[in-house]
Design a protein around this motif. Sequence first.
Motif, PDB file in Angstrom:
ATOM      1  N   ALA A 290       9.665  -2.970  -3.919  1.00  0.00           N
ATOM      2  CA  ALA A 290       9.690  -3.335  -2.492  1.00  0.00           C
ATOM      3  C   ALA A 290       9.534  -2.096  -1.626  1.00  0.00           C
ATOM      4  CB  ALA A 290      10.996  -4.067  -2.160  1.00  0.00           C
ATOM      5  N   ALA A 291      10.215  -1.006  -2.008  1.00  0.00           N
ATOM      6  CA  ALA A 291      10.143   0.223  -1.214  1.00  0.00           C
ATOM      7  C   ALA A 291       8.742   0.822  -1.249  1.00  0.00           C
ATOM      8  CB  ALA A 291      11.180   1.233  -1.722  1.00  0.00           C
ATOM      9  N   VAL A 292       8.169   0.938  -2.420  1.00  0.00           N
ATOM     10  CA  VAL A 292       6.863   1.582  -2.579  1.00  0.00           C
ATOM     11  C   VAL A 292       5.746   0.720  -1.981  1.00  0.00           C
ATOM     12  CG1 VAL A 292       5.179   2.332  -4.300  1.00  0.00           C
ATOM     13  CG2 VAL A 292       7.568   2.988  -4.541  1.00  0.00           C
ATOM     14  N   ILE A 293       5.738  -0.545  -2.321  1.00  0.00           N
ATOM     15  CA  ILE A 293       4.694  -1.432  -1.799  1.00  0.00           C
ATOM     16  C   ILE A 293       4.829  -1.578  -0.285  1.00  0.00           C
ATOM     17  CG2 ILE A 293       3.860  -3.821  -1.793  1.00  0.00           C
ATOM     18  CD1 ILE A 293       4.567  -3.851  -4.843  1.00  0.00           C
ATOM     19  N   GLY A 294       6.063  -1.709   0.183  1.00  0.00           N
ATOM     20  CA  GLY A 294       6.288  -1.818   1.622  1.00  0.00           C
ATOM     21  C   GLY A 294       5.805  -0.591   2.367  1.00  0.00           C
ATOM     22  N   ALA A 295       6.193   0.584   1.885  1.00  0.00           N
ATOM     23  CA  ALA A 295       5.800   1.830   2.560  1.00  0.00           C
ATOM     24  C   ALA A 295       4.286   2.008   2.564  1.00  0.00           C
ATOM     25  CB  ALA A 295       6.467   3.024   1.896  1.00  0.00           C
ATOM     26  N   ALA A 296       3.657   1.672   1.461  1.00  0.00           N
ATOM     27  CA  ALA A 296       2.206   1.863   1.351  1.00  0.00           C
ATOM     28  C   ALA A 296       1.419   0.868   2.203  1.00  0.00           C
ATOM     29  CB  ALA A 296       1.783   1.729  -0.110  1.00  0.00           C
ATOM     30  N   ASN A 297       2.067  -0.220   2.617  1.00  0.00           N
ATOM     31  CA  ASN A 297       1.356  -1.278   3.347  1.00  0.00           C
ATOM     32  C   ASN A 297       1.893  -1.522   4.749  1.00  0.00           C
ATOM     33  OD1 ASN A 297      -0.671  -2.422   1.360  1.00  0.00           O
ATOM     34  ND2 ASN A 297       1.202  -2.359   0.140  1.00  0.00           N
ATOM     35  N   GLY A 298       2.544  -0.499   5.324  1.00  0.00           N
ATOM     36  CA  GLY A 298       3.021  -0.627   6.692  1.00  0.00           C
ATOM     37  C   GLY A 298       4.239  -1.520   6.862  1.00  0.00           C
ATOM     38  N   LEU A 299       4.934  -1.797   5.778  1.00  0.00           N
ATOM     39  CA  LEU A 299       6.143  -2.625   5.815  1.00  0.00           C
ATOM     40  C   LEU A 299       7.329  -1.789   5.321  1.00  0.00           C
ATOM     41  CD1 LEU A 299       4.564  -5.794   4.145  1.00  0.00           C
ATOM     42  CD2 LEU A 299       4.929  -5.425   6.587  1.00  0.00           C
TER      43      LEU A 299
ATOM     44  N   ALA B 159       7.695   8.122 -11.934  1.00  0.00           N
ATOM     45  CA  ALA B 159       7.868   7.250 -10.764  1.00  0.00           C
ATOM     46  C   ALA B 159       7.086   7.785  -9.567  1.00  0.00           C
ATOM     47  CB  ALA B 159       9.351   7.114 -10.425  1.00  0.00           C
ATOM     48  N   TYR B 160       7.112   9.094  -9.367  1.00  0.00           N
ATOM     49  CA  TYR B 160       6.335   9.695  -8.278  1.00  0.00           C
ATOM     50  C   TYR B 160       4.843   9.484  -8.507  1.00  0.00           C
ATOM     51  CZ  TYR B 160       9.963  12.146  -5.673  1.00  0.00           C
ATOM     52  OH  TYR B 160      11.029  12.443  -4.874  1.00  0.00           O
ATOM     53  N   LEU B 161       4.393   9.673  -9.747  1.00  0.00           N
ATOM     54  CA  LEU B 161       2.973   9.456 -10.052  1.00  0.00           C
ATOM     55  C   LEU B 161       2.579   8.005  -9.803  1.00  0.00           C
ATOM     56  CD1 LEU B 161       2.247  11.530 -13.279  1.00  0.00           C
ATOM     57  CD2 LEU B 161       1.080  11.713 -11.079  1.00  0.00           C
ATOM     58  N   ALA B 162       3.420   7.077 -10.231  1.00  0.00           N
ATOM     59  CA  ALA B 162       3.124   5.657 -10.012  1.00  0.00           C
ATOM     60  C   ALA B 162       3.077   5.337  -8.522  1.00  0.00           C
ATOM     61  CB  ALA B 162       4.166   4.793 -10.706  1.00  0.00           C
ATOM     62  N   ALA B 163       4.025   5.879  -7.772  1.00  0.00           N
ATOM     63  CA  ALA B 163       4.047   5.644  -6.324  1.00  0.00           C
ATOM     64  C   ALA B 163       2.812   6.235  -5.660  1.00  0.00           C
ATOM     65  CB  ALA B 163       5.314   6.230  -5.710  1.00  0.00           C
ATOM     66  N   ALA B 164       2.348   7.371  -6.178  1.00  0.00           N
ATOM     67  CA  ALA B 164       1.177   8.041  -5.599  1.00  0.00           C
ATOM     68  C   ALA B 164      -0.122   7.375  -6.019  1.00  0.00           C
ATOM     69  CB  ALA B 164       1.164   9.512  -6.012  1.00  0.00           C
ATOM     70  N   ARG B 165      -0.320   7.254  -7.307  1.00  0.00           N
ATOM     71  CA  ARG B 165      -1.610   6.795  -7.812  1.00  0.00           C
ATOM     72  C   ARG B 165      -1.750   5.284  -7.849  1.00  0.00           C
ATOM     73  NH1 ARG B 165      -2.461  11.588 -11.944  1.00  0.00           N
ATOM     74  NH2 ARG B 165      -2.932  13.159 -10.373  1.00  0.00           N
ATOM     75  N   GLY B 166      -0.642   4.598  -8.072  1.00  0.00           N
ATOM     76  CA  GLY B 166      -0.710   3.148  -8.172  1.00  0.00           C
ATOM     77  C   GLY B 166      -0.598   2.433  -6.842  1.00  0.00           C
ATOM     78  N   PHE B 167       0.095   3.064  -5.873  1.00  0.00           N
ATOM     79  CA  PHE B 167       0.389   2.358  -4.633  1.00  0.00           C
ATOM     80  C   PHE B 167       0.015   3.132  -3.375  1.00  0.00           C
ATOM     81  CE2 PHE B 167       3.224   0.786  -7.899  1.00  0.00           C
ATOM     82  CZ  PHE B 167       3.011  -0.574  -7.821  1.00  0.00           C
TER      83      PHE B 167
END
Length: 185
Positions: free
Chosen positions: A23-32, A132-140
Motif C-alpha cells: 500500500a505504501a509503495v504503490i500509493g506513493a508511486a501513484n500519487g496516493l 525491498a529498496y530495489l523492488a520499490a525502485a524498479r518494480g514500482f
Amino acid sequence: MTRAPTMLSTLANAIGFQLVWFAAVIGAANGLSWLGPLAALAFAAAVLTWGGRRREDLSLLAVALPLGFALDTLWVRAGLVVFAAPWPESVAPPWIMAMWLGFALTLNHSLARLRGLPWLAAALGAAGAPLAYLAAARGFGAVQFVGDPLPALLAVSLAWALVVPLLLRVGRIHRTRIGAKVAGR
C-alpha cells in the motif's frame, strides 16, 4: 500477560505487514501517498488490539519510528535516494514511516523467532532491506537512486544489518522488564 503467537497469528502479522508495504509503495508511486499511512494505522490498530503484546509493541515503536525517520532522512540528505511523494522533500516521507511502523509491529510477532538469532537477524536485514529498496525502485517507481544504486544499497544493507538485531534486543529488554514486574521482582 502476553500470549505465545500461534501459527495463524504469525502468518496474519506477516501478511499484514506485506499489505502495508505494498500500500505504501504503490500509493506513493501513484500519487496516493496517504494509502500507506492508512494501511499502517489499520495494521497497528489490529496488532495493538489483538496481538497480545501492546506494551512491548509500543516500546518498539518508540524506538523504531525515530530511528527509521533518521535513517531514511539520512539517505535523502546524503543524496543517495529520492522518494516519491516527498513531504517535505528533505526528510523521510510519511509513507516510508508507515513501512517502519509496520515493520516494528512484526518484531514481537512474525519475526519474534529471530530474537535469539542475532546473526540471522543481521543477515536477513542486510539482504532484505536492499531488496525491498530495489523492488520499490524498479518494480514500482516509489524510490529513485541518485546515480549508481550500489552506494545506497550498501548503506541500507549495513544499516539494516545493525537495526534488525538492535530492535529485536529492544523488544527482549522490554519483555524481560515486564516479566520481572509480573513476577514481583
